[in-house]
Design an enzyme around this catalytic site. Structure first.
Site, PDB file in Angstrom:
ATOM      1  CD  GLU A 106      -2.482   1.807 -10.025  1.00  0.00           C
ATOM      2  OE1 GLU A 106      -3.552   1.221 -10.186  1.00  0.00           O
ATOM      3  OE2 GLU A 106      -2.305   2.671  -9.167  1.00  0.00           O
ATOM      4  CD  GLN A 132      25.966   0.674 -22.108  1.00  0.00           C
ATOM      5  OE1 GLN A 132      25.521   0.154 -21.095  1.00  0.00           O
ATOM      6  NE2 GLN A 132      27.137   0.358 -22.641  1.00  0.00           N
ATOM      7  CB  ILE A 162      -0.949   0.013   1.220  1.00  0.00           C
ATOM      8  CG1 ILE A 162      -1.781  -1.274   1.261  1.00  0.00           C
ATOM      9  CG2 ILE A 162      -1.826   1.248   1.188  1.00  0.00           C
ATOM     10  CD1 ILE A 162      -2.572  -1.556  -0.001  1.00  0.00           C
TER      11      ILE A 162
END
Length: 391
Positions: free
Chosen positions: A371, A344, A166
């Site tokens: 989600e 990179q 949460i």
């Protein structure tokens, strides 16, 4: 080193009001958020004062009705605000998205009386919300949740169980909680609005995470938390449908945050590449690196276009669940790839905490998970294309 202030993105905004709103957000991001982001993330500090400022500035209730303290802004605009905030610091952008998610149930399914009583404080009163759906044993399979709400004397409810992962766990002022009030499966779930200081509600110690260390993520425990029936949102058994509706919108919030993180990483990579010299010239002159930057920019623009297309469908009150899943999938995968490429570009410096791109890379990973994982997004998209799986 301090985070670079977010670079202005050339946005196509529908109104002068929206343009002024984005200017306000950029000003707050540059003055109050980005300069402290690296230090506070490293210290694991949650910037509650920033959320107070956002609330005072009218930025915590943008997509909701002004009658209750919202901003009356279309999702097309609200998501671009999230992108700007996430580019400055993901803890803030994602926090605003989660808060909006926590307000969704009451704003869309509550009674007029409930909305008048609670929404003004939730949207503009300095409160911060949490969304309590996932549990230790039910993540992707949210319909199997086990937190129970049992009706007692006088019509009140007692909530017992544990929610997991949460955001804002332990610091939220209110929680939208999905609990089982009936039999097995999706039809036995009901939504409730629970005060953050309710007796019997407690939170575990925050999880120790790879990234987003400034955003507390914790289990939330309900030990016979008693709430009155007037805090039940929607009808009994309607909770899972309410949750899915919220997640469609929440996925767009995650997509916008992902584009913000990717844009911040690209800005850092371009600034470094044009300033760093090797073999007597800026490394940005080398074709291999130029092509990498071009690919990063193209992915970001494509992701932004995808989430805005879904937002415009939502604003037009047309179906957008498939496009929301596509946006969440593509934008978060883009954030992961772009941040890897940014590291990179910076080479050894990119692997150190002296530059923010290593933090962006660690933060981008969680966006592929929250989600609904990106594997779940592919399932959602496929169901829209080919129907439910045969058993």
């Amino acid at each position: 080193m301090p985070d670079r202030a977010p670079q202005p993105v050339d946005r196509q905004l529908p109104t002068d009001e929206a343009r002024d709103l984005i200017s306000l957000v950029r000003d707050i991001a540059q003055r109050e958020i980005a300069p402290k982001a690296a230090e506070e993330e490293d210290a694991g500090r949650f910037p509650r004062e920033v959320f107070t400022l956002l609330s005072e500035s009218g930025l915590l209730g943008l997509p909701y009705d002004s009658e209750y303290g919202g901003g009356d802004q279309p999702y097309e605009v609200y998501l671009q605000v999230l992108e700007e905030l996430a580019a400055a610091r993901l803890t803030v952008g994602l926090g605003v998205s989660v808060h909006s998610l926590a307000c969704h149930a009451l704003a869309n399914y509550g009674t007029k009386e409930q909305q008048a009583e609670h929404l003004p404080d939730m949207l503009g009163g300095g409160l911060l919300g949490a969304y309590c759906l996932s549990e230790p044993a039910s993540g992707s399979d949210a319909a199997s949740l086990r937190t129970k709400a049992v009706r007692g004397d006088g019509g009140s409810w007692a909530l017992t169980g544990t929610k997991a992962w949460i955001t804002h766990g332990g610091i939220a002022d209110f929680c939208t909680v999905l609990a089982r009030t009936g039999g097995e499966g999706a039809r036995g779930i009901t939504a409730f609005l629970v005060p953050g200081d309710a007796e019997g509600l407690s939170a575990a110690a925050p999880e120790k995470k790879m990234g987003m260390k400034g955003s507390p993520t914790a289990q939330v425990h309900f030990d016979g938390v008693r709430i009155s029936d007037d805090r039940r949102i929607g009808e009994e058994g309607q909770g899972f449908a309410i949750a899915l509706s919220a997640l469609d919108s929440g996925r767009l919030g995650i997509a916008a945050c992902a584009v913000g993180v990717a844009q911040a990483a690209l800005d850092e990579a371009v600034a470094y590449a044009t300033g760093r010299e090797q073999f007597g010239r800026p490394i940005a002159d080398f074709q291999g690196l130029r092509f990498m930057l071009a690919d990063m920019a193209t992915r970001i623009e494509a992701g932004r276009a995808l989430y805005l297309t879904a937002a415009r469908l939502r604003d037009a009150q047309r179906p957008f669940a498939r496009q929301a899943a596509m946006a969440k999938l593509f934008c978060t995968d883009t954030a992961m790839q772009v941040t890897i490429d940014a590291v990179q570009v910076l080479g050894g410096y990119g692997y150190t905490a002296d530059f923010p791109v290593e933090r962006y890379m660690r933060e981008a990973k969680v966006l592929q998970i929250v989600e609904g994982t990106n594997q779940i997004q592919r399932m959602v998209i496929a169901r829209h294309l080919a129907g439910p799986e045969s058993r």
